[in-house]
Design a protein around this motif. Sequence first.
Motif, PDB file in Angstrom:
ATOM      1  N   ILE A  24     -12.409 -41.316  35.901  1.00 25.48           N
ATOM      2  CA  ILE A  24     -12.160 -41.589  37.315  1.00 25.48           C
ATOM      3  C   ILE A  24     -11.659 -42.834  37.134  1.00 25.48           C
ATOM      4  O   ILE A  24     -12.186 -43.979  36.582  1.00 25.48           O
ATOM      5  N   GLY A  25     -10.361 -43.363  37.911  1.00 21.77           N
ATOM      6  CA  GLY A  25     -10.007 -44.491  37.853  1.00 21.77           C
ATOM      7  C   GLY A  25      -8.581 -44.605  38.577  1.00 21.77           C
ATOM      8  O   GLY A  25      -8.118 -43.330  39.142  1.00 21.77           O
ATOM      9  N   LYS A  26      -7.804 -45.521  38.157  1.00 19.85           N
ATOM     10  CA  LYS A  26      -6.237 -45.658  38.953  1.00 19.85           C
ATOM     11  C   LYS A  26      -5.538 -45.209  37.451  1.00 19.85           C
ATOM     12  O   LYS A  26      -5.026 -46.119  36.642  1.00 19.85           O
ATOM     13  N   TYR A  27      -4.921 -44.030  37.711  1.00 14.62           N
ATOM     14  CA  TYR A  27      -4.429 -43.469  36.385  1.00 14.62           C
ATOM     15  C   TYR A  27      -3.049 -43.243  36.668  1.00 14.62           C
ATOM     16  O   TYR A  27      -2.433 -42.934  37.849  1.00 14.62           O
ATOM     17  N   ALA A  28      -2.165 -43.381  35.618  1.00 15.98           N
ATOM     18  CA  ALA A  28      -0.740 -42.779  35.549  1.00 15.98           C
ATOM     19  C   ALA A  28      -0.852 -41.837  34.926  1.00 15.98           C
ATOM     20  O   ALA A  28      -1.409 -41.320  33.717  1.00 15.98           O
ATOM     21  N   HIS A  29       0.005 -40.655  35.037  1.00 16.23           N
ATOM     22  CA  HIS A  29       0.148 -39.389  34.402  1.00 16.23           C
ATOM     23  C   HIS A  29       1.651 -39.089  33.983  1.00 16.23           C
ATOM     24  O   HIS A  29       2.425 -39.094  35.067  1.00 16.23           O
ATOM     25  N   TRP A  30       1.753 -38.526  32.629  1.00 18.31           N
ATOM     26  CA  TRP A  30       3.054 -38.030  32.490  1.00 18.31           C
ATOM     27  C   TRP A  30       2.887 -36.665  31.394  1.00 18.31           C
ATOM     28  O   TRP A  30       1.697 -36.314  31.023  1.00 18.31           O
ATOM     29  N   ALA A  31       3.550 -35.742  31.602  1.00 18.47           N
ATOM     30  CA  ALA A  31       3.681 -34.768  30.786  1.00 18.47           C
ATOM     31  C   ALA A  31       4.713 -34.226  29.857  1.00 18.47           C
ATOM     32  O   ALA A  31       5.855 -35.016  29.993  1.00 18.47           O
ATOM     33  N   ASP A  57      -0.457 -33.337  28.423  1.00 24.22           N
ATOM     34  CA  ASP A  57      -0.543 -34.171  29.547  1.00 24.22           C
ATOM     35  C   ASP A  57      -1.435 -35.455  28.899  1.00 24.22           C
ATOM     36  O   ASP A  57      -2.471 -35.576  28.353  1.00 24.22           O
ATOM     37  N   TYR A  58      -0.749 -36.640  29.384  1.00 26.41           N
ATOM     38  CA  TYR A  58      -1.098 -38.041  29.271  1.00 26.41           C
ATOM     39  C   TYR A  58      -1.710 -38.483  30.429  1.00 26.41           C
ATOM     40  O   TYR A  58      -0.999 -38.879  31.418  1.00 26.41           O
ATOM     41  N   TRP A  59      -2.986 -39.282  30.310  1.00 25.82           N
ATOM     42  CA  TRP A  59      -3.460 -40.109  31.463  1.00 25.82           C
ATOM     43  C   TRP A  59      -3.745 -41.410  30.886  1.00 25.82           C
ATOM     44  O   TRP A  59      -4.704 -41.519  30.257  1.00 25.82           O
ATOM     45  N   SER A  60      -3.219 -42.123  31.388  1.00 27.95           N
ATOM     46  CA  SER A  60      -3.540 -43.812  30.978  1.00 27.95           C
ATOM     47  C   SER A  60      -3.899 -44.510  32.315  1.00 27.95           C
ATOM     48  O   SER A  60      -3.316 -44.175  33.122  1.00 27.95           O
ATOM     49  N   TRP A 118       1.100 -43.231  22.030  1.00 25.80           N
ATOM     50  CA  TRP A 118       0.696 -41.923  21.943  1.00 25.80           C
ATOM     51  C   TRP A 118       2.011 -41.074  21.374  1.00 25.80           C
ATOM     52  O   TRP A 118       1.732 -40.101  20.713  1.00 25.80           O
ATOM     53  N   ASP A 119       3.121 -41.192  22.090  1.00 26.78           N
ATOM     54  CA  ASP A 119       4.267 -40.413  21.383  1.00 26.78           C
ATOM     55  C   ASP A 119       4.366 -40.538  19.810  1.00 26.78           C
ATOM     56  O   ASP A 119       4.755 -39.603  19.254  1.00 26.78           O
ATOM     57  N   ALA A 120       4.081 -41.666  19.063  1.00 29.37           N
ATOM     58  CA  ALA A 120       4.101 -41.773  17.787  1.00 29.37           C
ATOM     59  C   ALA A 120       3.113 -40.832  17.020  1.00 29.37           C
ATOM     60  O   ALA A 120       3.732 -40.647  15.949  1.00 29.37           O
ATOM     61  N   ASP A 121       2.060 -40.477  17.572  1.00 21.46           N
ATOM     62  CA  ASP A 121       1.060 -39.719  17.027  1.00 21.46           C
ATOM     63  C   ASP A 121       0.773 -38.164  17.328  1.00 21.46           C
ATOM     64  O   ASP A 121       0.480 -37.398  16.333  1.00 21.46           O
ATOM     65  N   VAL A 122       0.882 -38.054  18.530  1.00 23.67           N
ATOM     66  CA  VAL A 122       0.436 -36.768  18.756  1.00 23.67           C
ATOM     67  C   VAL A 122       1.097 -35.586  18.481  1.00 23.67           C
ATOM     68  O   VAL A 122       0.561 -34.804  17.971  1.00 23.67           O
ATOM     69  N   GLN A 179      -3.418 -22.176  14.577  1.00 23.09           N
ATOM     70  CA  GLN A 179      -2.953 -22.676  16.215  1.00 23.09           C
ATOM     71  C   GLN A 179      -4.070 -23.616  16.948  1.00 23.09           C
ATOM     72  O   GLN A 179      -5.270 -23.415  16.619  1.00 23.09           O
ATOM     73  N   TYR A 180      -3.544 -24.551  17.678  1.00 28.12           N
ATOM     74  CA  TYR A 180      -4.296 -25.244  18.437  1.00 28.12           C
ATOM     75  C   TYR A 180      -5.487 -24.198  19.237  1.00 28.12           C
ATOM     76  O   TYR A 180      -4.769 -23.277  19.794  1.00 28.12           O
ATOM     77  N   PRO A 181      -6.647 -24.319  19.328  1.00 24.38           N
ATOM     78  CA  PRO A 181      -7.476 -23.331  19.851  1.00 24.38           C
ATOM     79  C   PRO A 181      -7.498 -22.887  21.312  1.00 24.38           C
ATOM     80  O   PRO A 181      -8.082 -22.243  21.944  1.00 24.38           O
ATOM     81  N   PHE A 182      -6.831 -24.017  21.954  1.00 23.66           N
ATOM     82  CA  PHE A 182      -6.923 -23.957  23.556  1.00 23.66           C
ATOM     83  C   PHE A 182      -5.718 -23.946  24.467  1.00 23.66           C
ATOM     84  O   PHE A 182      -5.548 -24.843  25.305  1.00 23.66           O
ATOM     85  N   TYR A 183      -4.714 -23.267  23.790  1.00 20.21           N
ATOM     86  CA  TYR A 183      -3.438 -23.051  24.667  1.00 20.21           C
ATOM     87  C   TYR A 183      -3.511 -23.117  26.282  1.00 20.21           C
ATOM     88  O   TYR A 183      -2.809 -23.632  26.842  1.00 20.21           O
ATOM     89  N   GLU A 184      -4.366 -21.977  26.426  1.00 21.46           N
ATOM     90  CA  GLU A 184      -4.747 -21.745  28.123  1.00 21.46           C
ATOM     91  C   GLU A 184      -5.258 -23.073  28.752  1.00 21.46           C
ATOM     92  O   GLU A 184      -4.717 -23.131  30.017  1.00 21.46           O
ATOM     93  N   ASP A 185      -5.948 -24.059  28.138  1.00 25.00           N
ATOM     94  CA  ASP A 185      -6.458 -25.021  29.045  1.00 25.00           C
ATOM     95  C   ASP A 185      -5.506 -26.406  28.581  1.00 25.00           C
ATOM     96  O   ASP A 185      -5.516 -27.426  29.337  1.00 25.00           O
ATOM     97  N   GLY A 186      -4.385 -26.279  27.650  1.00 25.75           N
ATOM     98  CA  GLY A 186      -3.688 -27.516  27.476  1.00 25.75           C
ATOM     99  C   GLY A 186      -4.456 -28.451  26.438  1.00 25.75           C
ATOM    100  O   GLY A 186      -5.525 -28.353  26.286  1.00 25.75           O
ATOM    101  N   TYR A 187      -3.530 -29.593  26.237  1.00 22.42           N
ATOM    102  CA  TYR A 187      -3.959 -30.804  25.533  1.00 22.42           C
ATOM    103  C   TYR A 187      -3.795 -31.964  26.198  1.00 22.42           C
ATOM    104  O   TYR A 187      -2.790 -32.105  26.908  1.00 22.42           O
ATOM    105  N   LYS A 188      -4.893 -32.585  26.625  1.00 21.26           N
ATOM    106  CA  LYS A 188      -4.817 -33.632  27.332  1.00 21.26           C
ATOM    107  C   LYS A 188      -5.346 -34.841  26.455  1.00 21.26           C
ATOM    108  O   LYS A 188      -6.243 -34.716  25.718  1.00 21.26           O
TER     109      LYS A 188
END
Length: 550
Positions: free
Chosen positions: A232-239, A252-255, A267-271, A284-293
């Motif tokens: 919970i907070g004042k977040y910025a979001h980009w996808a 999805d990124y939330w900072s 984050w772009d440098a490593d993800v 394969q990433y195990p949770f494609y249905e739920d995405g990566y955040k």
Amino acid sequence: MKRILFLLLVSMCFAGSSEAQLLSGKHVFSKADSLRGLLTPLRTCYDINYYHLDVKVDIDQKFISGSNEFRFTATQNFSRLQFDLFSNLKVEKVMYNGAELPFSREFNAVFITFPAEIKKGSKQSFTVFYSGNPVIARNAPWDGGFIFTKDRSGNPWVSVACQGFGASSWWPTKDHQSDEADSILISVSVPKNLQEISNGRLRSIVERADGYATYNWFVSNPINNYNVTLYIGKYAHWADTYAGENGKLTLDYWSLKEDSTVARPHWDADVKPMLKSFEHWFGQYPFYEDGYKLVHAPFLGMEHQSAVAYGNKFKKGYLGRSYTGSTWGNQFDYITIHESGHEWFGNNITSKDIADMWIHEAFTSYSEVLFCESNYEKEAGSDYIISSRRALLNKSPIIGYYDVNTEGSSDMYYKGANMIHTIRQLINDDEKFRNLLRGLNKTYYHKTVTTREIESYISKVSGLKLDKFFDQYLRHAKIPVLEYKVVNGLLSYRWITDVKGFDMPVKVTVKDETYTLIYPTNDWKTIKTNIREDAFKADPNFYIGVKKVI
């Protein structure tokens, strides 16, 4: 992620302290420990299919209230069951088919009795309503609980971390890793001027008349209890998206808003390099249905499934320095890599009992090695893992005590990773090793496992006889020690181990600057050599001790 005072251990080890001990001495467990850790018939009688956790967070009062619906399948006939909720939280009522059920409490366990016997195979549900002030973590994520803090601008910033401590510290659940819900709806109500992020995908945001907004997140994959979370907070979001093995993976990124300009490039440098490396090595990433955040958190980090907690202050390494001491550890953000690695080991493959938490931490610590190797060079990975040994204590086993919710030594991280690195040397075929790791994630996809199952799989796929190997590295504190002496051109050698009949091959210098495989046992063996005694050494990629006998 839950380190056991690891940085303190590192400093003690570097200082050469003889007082450094962990999990030593006599262990006394209580009835409360057994109620939490033991799978009794009151817990195994029902299999969780689905939860709907609906909780309101009063930030000013540090108070939570709400409900959790349990949907389950009966695995046997029964009329009584146990769920878990910390005793400082009040059970308001338990509803079943429109009526209240009687309940009783013992420590953090709650027992409910049904009006008629539940038949094996039937699908039923009940809902627990509860409220109270949850435990507040003193130093998350090392200890568990809620984190109520503020960002630099004075806005509320709230989250929770509870690995080991227990999901039941803040919501009613069957609090045992062996039973993962197949899916969960997480509804969190927060002041409407703030944002809330949880696991899975956001279904809706519903504004309420009381000045709150309810965020509804749905997780469509099995999830272990301690991974269920909120931010919970004042977040910025980009996808963004990643073209992965199973198609398009949403990112999805939330900072915090105030940190978004530094967070994006960091984050772009490593993800994406991380995802490329881990899909190559693990599948394969195990949770494609739920995405990566990746979500900015008010604590260092945690492997919250599909909503990874990040709090490394946008620095390389571990808060600005290499975790293992290798210079390669300064090339990437430790928290991004390590916590994301848990999506495969910890979240996809989950230990049934927390005593087997090495399965989570050893393989995930080794994911850092593989990331180094993928993005730099193989020697970088070797240097990274070999450097980690300076912080190991080898004072107690890395498997904990079963049925009492107790994990083993913190050596489970890098002693475990060094054990895996040693297995890789024994296999001596990196493609076979890669297929073993991918096979683990495919065979145990979205499953809970035991140490014995992992041991059996590795032995079968590798074709190696590893029973004594695993016993020594997992169930004893000490590592194998290779004793040797060189006299008149003859090299004599043997293993000193706790496990009788230990016979692991190892590479050593029988000739100058050349490693040759030898086959020690607990009995002395002798071979010819032209190596000088002071030049003898073992291949450092094998995690062993070496001792010259005078």
